[in-house]
Design an enzyme around this catalytic site. Structure first.
Site, mmCIF file in Angstrom:
data_model
loop_
_atom_site.group_PDB
_atom_site.id
_atom_site.type_symbol
_atom_site.label_atom_id
_atom_site.label_comp_id
_atom_site.label_asym_id
_atom_site.label_seq_id
_atom_site.Cartn_x
_atom_site.Cartn_y
_atom_site.Cartn_z
ATOM 1 N N LYS A 1 24.457 34.252 36.091
ATOM 2 C CA LYS A 1 25.675 34.210 36.483
ATOM 3 C C LYS A 1 26.618 34.338 35.139
ATOM 4 C CE LYS A 1 25.147 33.654 41.011
ATOM 5 N NZ LYS A 1 25.548 32.533 42.250
ATOM 6 N N LYS B 1 15.200 43.561 45.138
ATOM 7 C CA LYS B 1 15.576 43.011 45.826
ATOM 8 C C LYS B 1 16.262 43.058 47.297
ATOM 9 C CE LYS B 1 16.161 38.431 46.580
ATOM 10 N NZ LYS B 1 16.575 36.882 46.200
ATOM 11 N N LYS C 1 23.467 42.417 47.890
ATOM 12 C CA LYS C 1 25.013 42.514 48.877
ATOM 13 C C LYS C 1 25.532 43.310 48.283
ATOM 14 C CE LYS C 1 26.400 38.000 47.625
ATOM 15 N NZ LYS C 1 26.548 36.730 47.961
#
Ligand code: TRP
Length: 344
Positions: free
Chosen positions: A122, A206, A209
């Site tokens: 991240k 995967k 969003k």
């Protein structure tokens, strides 16, 4: 100092989990988390929260955050979580999370956090520009879990490392403060690989969003028409469905659609193949579209209903927060005593 075997925790079983209010929920969240929470609430004392403290480790628009929190809460309830059974609340409404998190910051070691792969992903190339909160994120997660002395934590595979850190913090706290068995060493309840929902456009990624294509995912708020259109446009191959799981495993997109069918129908993939082997996607996709609409459209409908009456939803969250505080406060009081704080 002699090394003694850790003393087992003897308190009651308790489930805790949470989802961040940082984007719309999709079929992957529904099957991987929400349906699971709903099932667990009938078996164990269950605490499910909206992780808004975690969400602000990256920038969130202050004008939107409260509504995002309501949306997650609405999704929980629309998926079947019952506020009279499970305790449903916003994390930021229970200050004990943040307070215990500070104490855990002083228990966890830098070396432990330096190993966290999610932070590395991240923070990317510009680690020095990440918030300090993003770095200590897993410590807050440990506080979320242990402030309720939760013993079981349903999470996705990607959270396994954070759960290990929680276990390390619990063990070190019990040891350092001479409180054997004070905190449980919680167990992750990791979803099986079969429950992993992949993108409808790419069977190797995967469902997410953050995928730029909305056709890659089914959102919980999609209408019946959207759901059917997305299933029908899902990427496939030209072959009919195979007889066996082994053959299916070599075809990522087909495998994903069969997996979604199985999860929604409450069947195994083998059972789905027994019904559809030899049939092409011209037959399978309409059946899947119908099943997906049947299972998901009512969830979206209930979500819209709940969001249309925020006063009712807010009352549920306020009551949940009160129940959560009642459970968290005694743990924090004991912790402060163990640490030796004045007045504790
Ligand atoms: N980190 C979790 C996620 O992104 C969310 C979360 C925060 C959580 N605190 C938690 C999950 C405690 C389980 C228990 O999915």
């Amino acid at each position: 100092m002699t090394d003694q075997a850790p003393v087992a925790y003897t308190g009651p079983a308790r489930v805790l989990s949470g989802v961040q209010p940082s984007g719309a929920l999709h079929l992957g969240n529904y099957l991987g988390a929400l349906v699971k929470f709903t099932r667990l609430q009938h078996e164990i004392d269950t605490f499910i929260f909206v992780a808004d403290l975690h969400a602000i480790t990256v920038w969130q628009d202050p004008a939107a955050l409260a509504q995002q929190t309501r949306e997650i809460a609405a999704a929980y309830i629309a998926s079947g979580l019952d506020p009279d059974k499970a305790t449903i609340f916003p994390q930021s409404a229970v200050r004990e999370h943040a307070e215990l998190s500070w104490i855990f910051n002083c228990v966890a070691r830098l070396g432990w956090l330096d190993r966290m792969t999610q932070f590395k992903e991240k923070s990317g190339k510009h680690k020095e520009r990440s918030s300090v909160g993003l770095y200590t994120y897993p410590v807050l997660q440990a506080a979320d879990i242990l402030v309720y002395k939760a013993t079981h934590v349903p999470v996705g595979e990607d959270q396994k490392q954070h759960l290990e850190l929680t276990r390390d913090i619990a063990g070190k706290f019990n040891h350092d403060f001479n409180a054997p068995g004070f905190f449980p060493i919680p167990d992750p309840l990791i979803q099986g690989p079969g429950a992993r929902v992949m993108s409808l456009r790419d069977g190797s990624a995967k469902m997410s969003k953050s995928d730029p294509s909305d056709y890659s995912r089914i959102n919980l708020t999609d209408t019946a028409d959207d759901i059917a259109a997305k299933v029908k446009k899902a990427r496939t191959d030209p072959e009919p469905l195979p007889e066996t799981i082994e053959e299916l495993a070599t075809r990522a997109e087909a495998d994903n659609l069969v997996g979604i069918f199985a999860a929604l129908a409450g069947k195994t993939k083998a059972e789905v193949l027994a019904e559809y082997a030899g049939k092409g996607f011209g037959t399978f996709k309409p059946a899947l579209a119908e099943l997906a609409v049947e299972s998901l459209a009512p969830v979206g409908e209930r979500m819209r209903g709940l969001l249309g009456d925020p006063a009712v939803l807010d009352a549920i969250l306020a009551k949940g927060a009160e129940k959560a505080r009642e459970a968290a406060a005694p743990t924090l009081a004991e912790v402060k005593k163990l640490v030796g704080f004045w007045g504790a």
